[in-house]
Scaffold this active site. Structure first.
Site, PDB file in Angstrom:
ATOM      1  N   LYS A  65     -52.530  46.328  24.812  1.00 45.45           N
ATOM      2  CA  LYS A  65     -53.153  44.913  23.860  1.00 45.45           C
ATOM      3  C   LYS A  65     -53.612  44.196  25.531  1.00 45.45           C
ATOM      4  CE  LYS A  65     -50.369  41.028  24.309  1.00 45.45           C
ATOM      5  NZ  LYS A  65     -50.652  39.689  24.349  1.00 45.45           N
ATOM      6  N   ASN A  66     -53.358  44.255  26.060  1.00 46.27           N
ATOM      7  CA  ASN A  66     -53.724  42.836  27.220  1.00 46.27           C
ATOM      8  C   ASN A  66     -55.088  43.617  27.714  1.00 46.27           C
ATOM      9  OD1 ASN A  66     -51.766  41.053  26.519  1.00 46.27           O
ATOM     10  ND2 ASN A  66     -50.530  41.424  27.901  1.00 46.27           N
ATOM     11  N   ARG A 101     -53.846  32.614  23.583  1.00 45.59           N
ATOM     12  CA  ARG A 101     -54.334  32.457  24.712  1.00 45.59           C
ATOM     13  C   ARG A 101     -55.743  32.943  25.845  1.00 45.59           C
ATOM     14  NH1 ARG A 101     -53.066  27.916  28.188  1.00 45.59           N
ATOM     15  NH2 ARG A 101     -53.817  29.475  30.208  1.00 45.59           N
ATOM     16  N   CYS A 157     -47.495  26.405  25.810  1.00 49.66           N
ATOM     17  CA  CYS A 157     -47.822  27.986  25.252  1.00 49.66           C
ATOM     18  C   CYS A 157     -46.016  28.216  25.228  1.00 49.66           C
ATOM     19  CB  CYS A 157     -48.422  28.563  25.974  1.00 49.66           C
ATOM     20  SG  CYS A 157     -48.039  30.246  25.375  1.00 49.66           S
ATOM     21  N   ARG A 188     -49.791  26.614  31.025  1.00 49.35           N
ATOM     22  CA  ARG A 188     -50.062  28.165  31.379  1.00 49.35           C
ATOM     23  C   ARG A 188     -52.139  27.145  31.542  1.00 49.35           C
ATOM     24  NH1 ARG A 188     -49.654  32.395  27.501  1.00 49.35           N
ATOM     25  NH2 ARG A 188     -50.924  34.360  29.385  1.00 49.35           N
ATOM     26  N   PRO A 189     -52.049  26.839  33.345  1.00 48.96           N
ATOM     27  CA  PRO A 189     -52.704  26.068  33.254  1.00 48.96           C
ATOM     28  C   PRO A 189     -54.372  27.431  33.387  1.00 48.96           C
ATOM     29  CG  PRO A 189     -51.454  26.019  35.301  1.00 48.96           C
ATOM     30  CD  PRO A 189     -50.959  26.482  34.124  1.00 48.96           C
ATOM     31  N   ILE A 190     -55.323  26.815  34.054  1.00 52.00           N
ATOM     32  CA  ILE A 190     -56.508  26.927  33.826  1.00 52.00           C
ATOM     33  C   ILE A 190     -57.667  26.474  35.160  1.00 52.00           C
ATOM     34  CG2 ILE A 190     -56.791  27.614  30.951  1.00 52.00           C
ATOM     35  CD1 ILE A 190     -58.870  25.929  30.827  1.00 52.00           C
ATOM     36  N   ASP A 191     -56.735  26.243  36.204  1.00 51.93           N
ATOM     37  CA  ASP A 191     -57.632  25.564  37.365  1.00 51.93           C
ATOM     38  C   ASP A 191     -58.481  26.843  37.636  1.00 51.93           C
ATOM     39  OD1 ASP A 191     -54.895  26.370  37.193  1.00 51.93           O
ATOM     40  OD2 ASP A 191     -55.420  26.238  39.429  1.00 51.93           O
ATOM     41  N   LEU A 192     -58.186  27.670  37.698  1.00 48.72           N
ATOM     42  CA  LEU A 192     -58.125  29.612  38.512  1.00 48.72           C
ATOM     43  C   LEU A 192     -59.396  30.253  37.565  1.00 48.72           C
ATOM     44  CD1 LEU A 192     -55.111  31.884  39.528  1.00 48.72           C
ATOM     45  CD2 LEU A 192     -56.572  29.566  40.891  1.00 48.72           C
ATOM     46  N   ASP A 199     -44.019  40.040  31.657  1.00 52.80           N
ATOM     47  CA  ASP A 199     -43.932  41.106  29.927  1.00 52.80           C
ATOM     48  C   ASP A 199     -42.648  41.547  30.120  1.00 52.80           C
ATOM     49  OD1 ASP A 199     -45.767  39.595  29.819  1.00 52.80           O
ATOM     50  OD2 ASP A 199     -46.941  40.946  29.137  1.00 52.80           O
ATOM     51  N   VAL A 258     -43.218  34.708  37.868  1.00 57.46           N
ATOM     52  CA  VAL A 258     -45.540  34.317  36.905  1.00 57.46           C
ATOM     53  C   VAL A 258     -44.493  33.530  36.034  1.00 57.46           C
ATOM     54  CG1 VAL A 258     -46.188  35.770  35.717  1.00 57.46           C
ATOM     55  CG2 VAL A 258     -45.024  37.104  37.430  1.00 57.46           C
ATOM     56  N   ARG A 274     -47.783  40.297  16.832  1.00 60.47           N
ATOM     57  CA  ARG A 274     -49.300  40.157  18.247  1.00 60.47           C
ATOM     58  C   ARG A 274     -49.347  40.722  18.962  1.00 60.47           C
ATOM     59  NH1 ARG A 274     -48.851  34.428  20.688  1.00 60.47           N
ATOM     60  NH2 ARG A 274     -50.668  35.293  21.979  1.00 60.47           N
TER      61      ARG A 274
HETATM   62  N1  EPU Z   1     -52.467  30.474  36.835  1.00 64.57           N
HETATM   63  C1  EPU Z   1     -52.310  29.164  36.979  1.00 64.57           C
HETATM   64  N2  EPU Z   1     -53.557  29.108  36.864  1.00 64.57           N
HETATM   65  C2  EPU Z   1     -54.771  29.429  35.959  1.00 64.57           C
HETATM   66  C3  EPU Z   1     -54.000  31.041  35.548  1.00 64.57           C
HETATM   67  C4  EPU Z   1     -53.174  31.070  35.759  1.00 64.57           C
HETATM   68  O1  EPU Z   1     -51.841  29.016  38.159  1.00 64.57           O
HETATM   69  O2  EPU Z   1     -55.660  29.157  35.708  1.00 64.57           O
HETATM   70  C5  EPU Z   1     -50.499  30.832  36.260  1.00 64.57           C
HETATM   71  C6  EPU Z   1     -49.954  30.975  35.135  1.00 64.57           C
HETATM   72  O3  EPU Z   1     -49.894  29.649  34.793  1.00 64.57           O
HETATM   73  C7  EPU Z   1     -49.075  32.112  35.898  1.00 64.57           C
HETATM   74  C8  EPU Z   1     -49.699  32.668  36.843  1.00 64.57           C
HETATM   75  O4  EPU Z   1     -50.693  32.229  37.253  1.00 64.57           O
HETATM   76  O5  EPU Z   1     -47.730  31.846  35.693  1.00 64.57           O
HETATM   77  C9  EPU Z   1     -50.053  34.315  35.932  1.00 64.57           C
HETATM   78  O6  EPU Z   1     -50.646  33.785  34.844  1.00 64.57           O
HETATM   79  P1  EPU Z   1     -51.394  34.904  34.596  1.00 64.57           P
HETATM   80  O7  EPU Z   1     -53.084  34.319  34.266  1.00 64.57           O
HETATM   81  O8  EPU Z   1     -52.347  36.109  34.702  1.00 64.57           O
HETATM   82  O9  EPU Z   1     -51.530  35.012  33.109  1.00 64.57           O
HETATM   83  P2  EPU Z   1     -53.082  35.658  32.381  1.00 64.57           P
HETATM   84  O10 EPU Z   1     -53.957  36.508  33.149  1.00 64.57           O
HETATM   85  O11 EPU Z   1     -52.800  34.346  30.887  1.00 64.57           O
HETATM   86  C10 EPU Z   1     -51.856  37.749  30.704  1.00 64.57           C
HETATM   87  C11 EPU Z   1     -51.247  38.214  29.799  1.00 64.57           C
HETATM   88  C12 EPU Z   1     -50.101  37.925  29.825  1.00 64.57           C
HETATM   89  C13 EPU Z   1     -49.510  38.267  30.582  1.00 64.57           C
HETATM   90  C14 EPU Z   1     -49.831  37.324  32.157  1.00 64.57           C
HETATM   91  C15 EPU Z   1     -48.940  37.798  33.257  1.00 64.57           C
HETATM   92  C16 EPU Z   1     -52.736  38.882  28.656  1.00 64.57           C
HETATM   93  C17 EPU Z   1     -54.008  38.497  27.005  1.00 64.57           C
HETATM   94  N3  EPU Z   1     -51.834  38.424  28.737  1.00 64.57           N
HETATM   95  O12 EPU Z   1     -51.941  36.682  31.015  1.00 64.57           O
HETATM   96  O13 EPU Z   1     -49.548  38.979  29.059  1.00 64.57           O
HETATM   97  O14 EPU Z   1     -47.917  37.905  30.936  1.00 64.57           O
HETATM   98  O15 EPU Z   1     -51.009  37.933  32.067  1.00 64.57           O
HETATM   99  O16 EPU Z   1     -49.038  39.381  33.739  1.00 64.57           O
HETATM  100  O17 EPU Z   1     -54.017  39.734  29.913  1.00 64.57           O
HETATM  101  C18 EPU Z   1     -47.622  39.217  26.417  1.00 64.57           C
HETATM  102  O18 EPU Z   1     -48.103  39.979  26.467  1.00 64.57           O
HETATM  103  O19 EPU Z   1     -46.562  38.482  26.306  1.00 64.57           O
HETATM  104  C19 EPU Z   1     -48.626  38.225  27.463  1.00 64.57           C
HETATM  105  C20 EPU Z   1     -47.901  36.961  27.833  1.00 64.57           C
END
Ligand code: EPU
Length: 405
Positions: free
Chosen positions: A5-6, A75, A99, A104-108, A290, A312, A382
């Site tokens: 899925k991811n 997300r 969430c 789940r910030p998006i700063d990066l 996960d 995480v 999902r």
């Molecule tokens: N984070 C930040 N800033 C950002 C983005 C992320 O601080 O701009 C933090 C997050 O809050 C978290 C950490 O960085 O603490 C890692 O988050 P990441 O961005 O890697 O998560 P994601 O890309 O939004 C994907 C998977 C998630 C999985 C995470 C971690 C997808 C669609 N989703 O999310 O999958 O838990 O990576 O491996 O790829 C799931 O499938 O159940 C699921 C939640």
């Protein structure tokens, strides 16, 4: 095993980077994938889903707006941002909001795309992005919790069509990021270093369509390995990859569950009882967040005390109270859960709070005495194509009382 899925979610978004049609094979039939197809349609692409094959015709894609109704449900919709900026130079993406697994910030994502020359303003709950020209740059994507999977994906997709060379430092190394990079490469992108913390991208002027097969879902495979560990038995998972699951295999060995690698498959031979093991979730190749909830279900019936620490998503513990309703002995201390193994769980009605927790509760119900009724299966649907069917094949007495929507 189903496709990941991811991996498929960002790869579907990546098809928008070309004007030519792409065919994605081995796409799992789960509701998040259906939602991503709806988002692409909303943007003007023609999307045809036929079983596990999805064909995207992006040539009519002129839309730039990913609406609140869709983004608020998933997300991962944020990964249309990179392709829209690269191809249409504009994107309006609803702010993702909260969430259930914590902030789940998006700063990066923001930092990465700004480094490439994009800018945004917030208007009426939407991030309205502009990027008349994207230019390669050095982008450091390390955040408070390490690397970010979808931020790496977004920068990778934008950089594929940016002018010049982009270097992503502290890039996520997850197999799903590698799959996206491999798919982009098959579309004509020039990418090296995927799977390591430093990825180089040399922008090209255009990408072509692709026929691409998605990797198998390591989280689905891991969930089934843990299921076998919970009830014992000899299970072979065709298509599961040891190189994607080393951290889990290592922890299962500590819990006295043996996993062997056979050509193209993983075989688990589990006998009861299992032993406690301490686990810390980390970005890949660390133990995946996960699989934390499913592992907690296993630890709840393993001998001894285990400490599960979330590095995480420090708030991803909604399943504790539901597992405790089934007789588990789990207390939370900040970002850790202390699990005292009990001799058995006792079946109960429980409610799934999120996707991976729902799988954990199904596994706990399978191991528990008497009957467990898990509600909230829209979360399970999902991300798992047919977990109940797979568990039934392994001998579990499990059935759905409500059909999938
Ligand atoms: N984070 C930040 N800033 C950002 C983005 C992320 O601080 O701009 C933090 C997050 O809050 C978290 C950490 O960085 O603490 C890692 O988050 P990441 O961005 O890697 O998560 P994601 O890309 O939004 C994907 C998977 C998630 C999985 C995470 C971690 C997808 C669609 N989703 O999310 O999958 O838990 O990576 O491996 O790829 C799931 O499938 O159940 C699921 C939640």
């Amino acid at each position: 095993m189903s496709g990941a899925k991811n991996a498929v979610l960002p790869i579907l978004a990546a098809t928008l980077l070309s004007d030519e049609p792409s065919v994605i094979e081995n796409a799992p039939q789960v509701s998040d994938v259906a939602l991503m197809c709806d988002i692409l349609r909303e943007l003007g692409a023609k999307v045809i889903q036929a079983g596990e094959e999805i064909t995207v015709h992006p040539d009519g894609c002129r839309g730039t707006r990913a609406p609140y109704e869709l983004v608020s449900r998933m997300r991962a919709s944020i990964c249309v941002l990179g392709p829209l900026l690269a191809k249409q130079h504009r994107a309006e993406v609803s702010m993702p909001g909260g969430c259930v697994i914590g902030p789940r910030p998006i700063d990066l994502h923001v930092k990465g795309l700004q480094c490439l020359g994009a800018s945004y303003a917030i208007e009426h709950g939407y991030m309205v992005w502009q990027a008349p020209r994207l230019a390669g740059a050095r982008v450091h994507l390390g955040g408070a919790y390490g690397s970010s999977v979808l931020a790496t994906d977004n920068v990778l997709m934008a950089a594929a069509l940016a002018e010049g060379i982009t270097t992503i430092e502290h890039a996520a190394c997850e197999p799903e990021v590698v799959d996206l990079a491999d798919c982009l490469s098959a579309m004509g992108a020039r990418i090296t270093g995927q799977g390591t913390p430093v990825i180089h991208v040399e922008g090209v002027r255009q990408l072509h369509g692709v026929r691409y097969r998605i990797i198998s879902d390591r989280i689905e495979a891991g969930t089934l390995l843990i299921a076998a560990a919970m009830v014992g038995g000899d299970v072979t998972l065709e298509g599961a990859r040891a190189d994607h699951l080393e951290a889990l295999i290592d922890k299962l060995a500590e819990a006295s569950v043996r996993v062997e690698q056979t050509p193209g498959a993983l075989r688990v031979r589990a006998t009861q009882p299992t032993q406690a093991a301490d686990i810390t979730t980390l970005p890949f190749p660390g133990f995946p967040t996960d699989l934390q909830a499913q592992m907690m279900a296993l630890m709840s019936i393993s001998r001894g005390v285990s400490v599960l620490t979330e590095k995480v998503y420090p708030e991803r513990f909604m399943h504790i109270s539901e597992l405790n309703r089934m007789g588990a002995h789990i207390t939370r201390e900040g970002a850790s859960a202390i699990v005292k193994g009990v001799s058995h769980l006792s079946g109960a009605p429980v409610t799934a709070p999120d996707l991976r927790a729902s799988a954990a509760l199904v596994l706990a119900g399978m191991a528990a005495e008497s009957q467990t009724e898990v509600s909230g299966l829209e979360h399970l649907d999902r991300g798992y194509q047919h977990l109940d069917h797979q568990l039934r094949l392994l001998g579990a007495r499990i059935h759905r009382t409500h059909r999938k929507e």
